[in-house]
Design a protein around this motif. Sequence first.
Motif, short mmCIF file in Angstrom:
data_model
loop_
_atom_site.label_atom_id
_atom_site.label_comp_id
_atom_site.label_asym_id
_atom_site.label_seq_id
_atom_site.Cartn_x
_atom_site.Cartn_y
_atom_site.Cartn_z
N PRO A 49 0.73 -1.36 0.01
CA PRO A 49 0.08 0.02 -0.24
C PRO A 49 0.94 1.24 0.03
N SER A 50 0.47 2.24 -0.73
CA SER A 50 1.09 3.39 -0.82
C SER A 50 0.67 4.45 0.24
N SER A 51 1.33 5.47 0.41
CA SER A 51 1.04 6.56 1.36
C SER A 51 -0.37 7.24 0.77
N THR A 52 -1.31 7.95 1.56
CA THR A 52 -2.27 8.57 1.12
C THR A 52 -1.93 9.87 0.70
N TYR A 53 -2.51 10.27 -0.53
CA TYR A 53 -2.49 11.39 -1.32
C TYR A 53 -3.89 12.17 -1.37
N THR A 54 -3.95 13.60 -1.39
CA THR A 54 -4.97 14.31 -1.12
C THR A 54 -5.01 15.34 -2.46
N PHE A 55 -6.40 15.79 -2.53
CA PHE A 55 -6.74 16.93 -3.33
C PHE A 55 -7.90 17.60 -3.14
N TRP A 56 -8.20 18.96 -3.33
CA TRP A 56 -9.49 19.33 -3.04
C TRP A 56 -10.34 19.52 -4.34
N VAL A 57 -11.66 19.52 -4.49
CA VAL A 57 -12.42 19.87 -5.45
C VAL A 57 -13.24 20.82 -4.83
N HIS A 58 -13.32 21.95 -5.62
CA HIS A 58 -13.88 23.25 -5.25
C HIS A 58 -15.32 23.65 -6.31
N ASN A 59 -16.23 24.11 -5.61
CA ASN A 59 -17.33 24.68 -6.37
C ASN A 59 -16.98 26.08 -6.00
N ASP A 60 -16.55 26.95 -7.05
CA ASP A 60 -16.76 28.22 -6.79
C ASP A 60 -17.65 28.92 -7.40
N ASN A 61 -19.05 28.16 -7.64
CA ASN A 61 -20.19 29.04 -8.24
C ASN A 61 -21.04 29.32 -6.84
N LYS A 62 -22.00 30.23 -7.23
CA LYS A 62 -22.95 30.73 -6.14
C LYS A 62 -23.83 29.42 -5.80
N ASP A 63 -24.37 28.81 -6.81
CA ASP A 63 -25.13 27.85 -6.89
C ASP A 63 -24.37 26.50 -6.50
N LEU A 219 9.61 5.50 -0.66
CA LEU A 219 10.10 6.02 -2.03
C LEU A 219 9.42 7.47 -2.09
N ASP A 220 8.25 7.82 -1.33
CA ASP A 220 7.61 8.92 -1.50
C ASP A 220 8.30 10.22 -0.80
N ARG A 221 7.58 11.13 -0.56
CA ARG A 221 8.11 12.51 -0.20
C ARG A 221 7.56 12.96 1.03
N MET A 222 8.10 13.49 2.08
CA MET A 222 7.72 14.21 3.08
C MET A 222 7.00 15.65 2.71
N PHE A 223 7.79 16.33 1.96
CA PHE A 223 7.18 17.48 1.26
C PHE A 223 7.42 17.46 -0.36
N ALA A 224 7.01 18.23 -0.88
CA ALA A 224 7.26 18.38 -2.34
C ALA A 224 8.80 18.49 -2.62
N TYR A 225 9.70 19.06 -1.77
CA TYR A 225 11.08 19.10 -2.03
C TYR A 225 11.93 18.15 -1.30
N LEU A 226 11.27 17.19 -0.72
CA LEU A 226 11.92 16.64 0.50
C LEU A 226 11.50 15.18 0.23
N PRO A 227 12.28 14.12 -0.36
CA PRO A 227 11.81 12.56 -0.30
C PRO A 227 12.29 12.15 0.93
N TYR A 228 11.61 10.92 1.45
CA TYR A 228 11.98 10.61 2.61
C TYR A 228 13.12 9.84 2.70
N ASP A 229 14.00 9.38 1.50
CA ASP A 229 15.26 9.18 1.38
C ASP A 229 16.24 10.02 2.08
N ARG A 230 15.88 11.51 1.88
CA ARG A 230 16.97 12.40 2.75
C ARG A 230 16.38 12.45 4.27
N VAL A 231 15.75 11.60 4.86
CA VAL A 231 15.24 11.84 6.28
C VAL A 231 15.80 10.99 7.19
#
Length: 448
Positions: A49-63, A219-231
């Motif tokens: 199993p991989s780590s959990t990744y997230t992203f947002w879905v926005h409704n910028d409309n009034k309705d 093999l994933d990253r702690m932050f966008a610039y920082l792979p866990y391999d450098r931690v």
Amino acid sequence: MMRRIFYFLMILTACVACQNDDTFTTQKGALLTFGTDTLKMDTVFSKTPSSTYTFWVHNDNKDGIRLQNIRLARRNQTGFRVNVDGAYLDNSNGSQVNDLEVRGKDSLLVFVELTAAEALQQDPKLVEDRLVFTLESGVEQQVVLRAWTWDAEKINRLILERDTVIESEKPIVVMDAIEVKPGVTLTLRNTTLYFHDGAGMEIGGTLKTENCVLRGDRLDRMFAYLPYDRVSGQWGGVRFLESSTGNVMTETEVRNASEAIVCDSAALDSTQVRLTMERCTVHNAEGTGVEAVNTYLVLRQCQLTNTLGPCLAVYGGIVEISRCTLAQFYPFSADRGAALFFTNAWGGEPLPLVRLTCEGSIVTGYEDDVVMGGQIDSTTVFNYQFLNSLLRTPKVETADSVRFGDVRWESPKDSIQGKKQFVKIDEDNLIYDFHLDSLSTAKGLGCY
């Protein structure tokens, strides 16, 4: 009085009704916006199993916008798992969820994980799917899900009771531990071992390595610039037990462990080297890099760098350091240890330092003094010598100066000192290259 209360309740009810009277649109121009158009995962091992990744879905409309469904285009064929604001895309329902709403000016949070099947090939394989959002208006929008999966051999707990050779082109993921019983030899050749959090090696017999990498399995990253391999602190490290002897590590890299290499206290035999390390790298440990307790240890052309504890800690015994680079630039704490620490005691008890020699080496770091020698017991042997080396420590001008021959004393006042000796010390991105810079004053010394 009752009439006033009745009118008040009518007004209150009307206000609440107004607040709950959300409107929804089926206009084709009313669209969702996404935090990303392509969710890019890092490389993952197949069947893991991989780590959990997230992203947002926005409704910028009034309705508000109603969704007929959200589905994986390839259903359950790729191994992606998706949860939208608590609603799981059920594989038994075609890997989809139906009838969701995004109110006006509101958002949904999407969680994505992956457990990919074996790729049945040597190199990493691209795994891709599309998360499709079908709006009530009939419009379809999508986010691409993309990852690379890599086949690996997996070891849970491996207890070796007979001589074993491991040589693998595939990466090997160690989920628990490798234990080598006394009298048994484990030989690792041309192999990378990826250790899970807390896993490590316990050597009661003998370990021989050649052209190997021992590291964490993230093999994933702690932050966008920082792979866990450098931690640091990603796995347990290698421990040589009291019964272990005759260990030889060649062209081997041990990185990002907790306590990287520990040699437990044992009876000292001046005719038998307990651990020889040649052209090895020990980098970025959350504890000590190499800890030797009453050990006959030989280091040749090794790099010991960036550890929370000392890069090399010596408690008695015999230690020979030849053409090594010990550089203490650990980035995660200002309370870091010395580059080299040596003493003639352990656990409050005297332990003779029969001989420590350091020749042709570089010992440097951030602090003004990174060479720490301590004679705990004046009646116990404390024998050391530095020859033809660069040392970041105040120049010794006492009677002990006879122990230092042809030493280059590095001072914080020098124009070239500390991290300026090396090609790259990038503290922002945690990228290090300990080859000597063209202006270095340590030419001819160290492991490179």
